[in-house]
Design an enzyme around this catalytic site. Structure first.
Site, mmCIF file in Angstrom:
data_model
loop_
_atom_site.group_PDB
_atom_site.id
_atom_site.type_symbol
_atom_site.label_atom_id
_atom_site.label_comp_id
_atom_site.label_asym_id
_atom_site.label_seq_id
_atom_site.Cartn_x
_atom_site.Cartn_y
_atom_site.Cartn_z
ATOM 1 N N ASP A 107 53.012 38.505 39.443
ATOM 2 C CA ASP A 107 52.736 37.270 40.305
ATOM 3 C C ASP A 107 53.079 36.133 39.205
ATOM 4 O O ASP A 107 52.127 35.654 38.633
ATOM 5 C CB ASP A 107 51.525 37.200 40.788
ATOM 6 C CG ASP A 107 51.169 36.224 42.071
ATOM 7 O OD1 ASP A 107 52.184 35.882 42.674
ATOM 8 O OD2 ASP A 107 50.109 35.702 41.714
ATOM 9 N N ASP A 150 46.064 38.357 31.422
ATOM 10 C CA ASP A 150 46.076 36.882 31.492
ATOM 11 C C ASP A 150 46.284 36.474 29.698
ATOM 12 O O ASP A 150 45.621 36.907 29.048
ATOM 13 C CB ASP A 150 45.246 36.113 31.905
ATOM 14 C CG ASP A 150 45.542 34.603 32.485
ATOM 15 O OD1 ASP A 150 46.210 34.431 33.349
ATOM 16 O OD2 ASP A 150 45.471 33.707 31.415
ATOM 17 N N ASP A 165 49.702 38.036 26.362
ATOM 18 C CA ASP A 165 50.979 37.113 26.927
ATOM 19 C C ASP A 165 51.781 38.326 27.570
ATOM 20 O O ASP A 165 52.191 39.324 27.108
ATOM 21 C CB ASP A 165 51.885 36.637 25.622
ATOM 22 C CG ASP A 165 53.054 35.844 26.379
ATOM 23 O OD1 ASP A 165 53.672 36.289 27.263
ATOM 24 O OD2 ASP A 165 53.224 34.907 25.491
ATOM 25 N N ALA A 192 45.045 35.921 36.522
ATOM 26 C CA ALA A 192 44.106 35.165 36.642
ATOM 27 C C ALA A 192 44.417 34.110 38.115
ATOM 28 O O ALA A 192 45.587 33.831 38.027
ATOM 29 C CB ALA A 192 43.822 34.200 35.770
ATOM 30 N N PRO A 193 43.475 34.048 38.827
ATOM 31 C CA PRO A 193 42.007 34.033 38.905
ATOM 32 C C PRO A 193 41.593 35.330 39.299
ATOM 33 O O PRO A 193 40.272 35.887 39.687
ATOM 34 C CB PRO A 193 41.535 33.027 39.584
ATOM 35 C CG PRO A 193 42.588 32.640 40.622
ATOM 36 C CD PRO A 193 43.827 32.792 40.052
ATOM 37 N N CYS A 246 54.621 31.438 44.060
ATOM 38 C CA CYS A 246 54.080 30.535 45.171
ATOM 39 C C CYS A 246 55.210 29.483 45.239
ATOM 40 O O CYS A 246 54.687 28.252 45.432
ATOM 41 C CB CYS A 246 52.662 30.281 45.142
ATOM 42 S SG CYS A 246 52.152 29.613 43.476
ATOM 43 N N GLY A 269 42.753 37.159 42.448
ATOM 44 C CA GLY A 269 42.461 37.364 43.835
ATOM 45 C C GLY A 269 43.429 38.747 44.255
ATOM 46 O O GLY A 269 43.144 39.613 45.112
ATOM 47 N N LYS A 270 44.432 38.740 43.630
ATOM 48 C CA LYS A 270 45.592 40.034 43.975
ATOM 49 C C LYS A 270 44.980 40.990 43.216
ATOM 50 O O LYS A 270 45.267 42.158 43.742
ATOM 51 C CB LYS A 270 46.975 39.956 43.789
ATOM 52 C CG LYS A 270 47.567 38.573 44.614
ATOM 53 C CD LYS A 270 48.874 38.108 44.198
ATOM 54 C CE LYS A 270 49.233 36.810 45.143
ATOM 55 N NZ LYS A 270 48.687 35.877 44.387
ATOM 56 N N CYS A 276 50.135 38.924 35.487
ATOM 57 C CA CYS A 276 49.545 37.528 35.399
ATOM 58 C C CYS A 276 48.375 37.382 36.380
ATOM 59 O O CYS A 276 48.635 36.819 37.422
ATOM 60 C CB CYS A 276 50.828 36.737 35.570
ATOM 61 S SG CYS A 276 52.247 37.042 34.787
#
Length: 442
Positions: free
Chosen positions: A330, A283, A311, A262-263, A383, A265-266, A260
């Site tokens: 994530d 994504d 997916d 986007a965007p 998060c 960073g990881k 997963c």
């Protein structure tokens, strides 16, 4: 859009879109600011008014009780009253007379022809200044905390049920503190040199207490710097940085799945840490993968990142079992760990969402887990701070997959002996984050 609009006019315009038309605050505000010619100081004022008004919406609406004696028919009236109250109550450096004067001007500017809205606004604001702030009876703890800290009652009850009344008070106070300006320095750079450059450019950096590659800046604007444009650092919360740090990177050729992404960073953080191999970034939306590609290019790891629209619940249609050395999930989540950074989340999420999201999170883990190599690592993160999306997901996943177990891990500054790590928002005002690390049973 005219470039002559004031900071408060842009604030009102944005708040009408967010509060009345349900637009996203960051998108609406950024769009308005990008088409304005406001100074940095006025951009900061507009940003503070918009996010502060959204953050304290319940509290501000409560202040209108007993003061509004007519129906607010024009759509600009309530947002204007709320943003004016926010300035009167929270912005000490702005005199009340200036707030009243600007509110009258905006009422005339945004009102219909022959509108009496400015008289309504003026009367209500003057009545509030005479009366002052009001709060519910403190004996009713849930209602009192809900209004005082501007948090929906279901969330206040949820916090109390899971962390007790004293911790809840700390959490709510912390969540309403300003978010930190956190950046992660690229693993491909000399962190000390970048840190010194941040000093030289007046960002007054301090090293993070959570992650050795993160720094806290005294103010924003870093995305306009050459350091950012050259990919020597990126904007990322220090708690989010820990997710990738929980993996054990060694010299082997890595084939990593970011389920997963986007965007991105990881995705780029993982790509920075592999000597050889690649990161496959998924994504469900093709257009979001453009952000991943842009991030990878700016951070100088585009040659190690492969993107694919997919997916995550259907990955077994594309990839083979045991294909990946590491997998990151994530997961899509409620974002309850980001209440400080994204204030409208508190008004858009419900307790039912936590259970619905849990089903999606488990479905993704169930789908990707067979793709892991026998000696590989699977990291799950959110998060969110909700038990339903964090510990409960881990428990259910392990019950569904007895061939997996939790694996203790250490990051640059923290250690988890249980294989799970939860960062709460009242821990040094970080974003709330949850990390669980799995391996196959030997």
């Amino acid at each position: 859009m005219s470039t002559s609009k004031s900071a408060r006019a842009i604030s009102l315009e944005t708040l009408i879109k967010v509060l009345q038309d349900k637009s996203y605050s960051n998108i609406s505000l950024n769009n308005s600011l990008s088409h304005s010619n406001l100074s940095i100081a006025d951009q900061n004022l507009a940003t503070k008014i918009v996010y502060g008004t959204i953050q304290y919406r319940l509290f501000l609406e409560y202040q209108l009780k007993g003061l509004v004696r007519t129906k607010l028919t024009e759509k600009y009236l309530k947002p204007l009253l709320l943003m004016s109250l926010y300035q009167i109550i929270f912005l000490d450096k702005v005199p009340n007379r200036a707030v009243l004067d600007e509110a009258n001007k905006l009422a005339k500017q945004f009102g219909k022809h022959h509108s009496s809205g400015y008289r309504v606004v003026n009367g209500i604001l003057r009545s509030f200044i005479r009366r002052g702030v009001q709060l519910p009876d403190p004996k009713n703890e849930v209602e009192y905390l809900s209004i005082k800290e501007s948090m929906p009652e279901w969330l206040v009850k949820y916090f109390i049920n899971n962390w007790g009344i004293d911790r809840t008070k700390n959490l709510l106070t912390s969540i309403n503190e300003p978010a930190k300006n956190s950046v992660r320095i690229s693993s491909l750079c000399d962190r000390e040199k970048v840190f010194d450059q941040l000093k030289a450019e007046g960002y007054n950096p301090e090293w993070s207490k959570l992650s050795e590659n993160d720094a806290i800046l005294s103010h924003g604007g870093i995305s306009q710097s050459d350091l950012f444009k050259r990919g020597e650092l990126t904007i990322q919360d220090e708690a989010a940085s820990l997710v990738v740090e929980s993996f054990d990177f060694d010299s082997q050729k890595e084939h990593i799945l970011d389920a997963c992404s986007a965007p991105g960073g990881k995705t780029v953080q993982m790509a920075e840490n592999i000597a050889e191999g690649d990161v496959t970034a998924l994504d469900i939306h093709e257009k979001k993968l453009h952000l991943v590609k842009e991030n990878a290019k700016r951070m100088n790891v585009a040659d190690k990142v492969v993107t694919k629209a997919c997916d995550a619940r259907k990955v077994q249609d594309i990839f083979k079992q045991g294909e990946f050395t590491k997998i990151l999930v994530d997961a899509p989540c409620s974002g309850l760990g980001l209440l400080r950074r994204k204030p409208e989340i508190r008004y858009t999420k419900t307790e039912r969402d936590l259970h619905n999201l849990q089903k999606i999170q488990l479905a993704i883990l169930d789908s990707v887990s067979p793709l892991l190599k026998e000696d590989g690592e699977l990291v799950y993160s959110t998060c969110s701070i909700s038990v339903e999306e964090d510990e409960a997901v881990v428990k259910k996943f392990l019950k569904m997959h007895p061939n997996f177990e939790l694996k203790p891990f250490a990051t640059s500054k923290l250690e988890s002996k249980t294989g799970m790590l939860k960062i709460m928002p009242d821990q040094d005002n970080n974003d709330g984050f949850f990390i669980a690390k799995f391996k196959m049973r030997g």
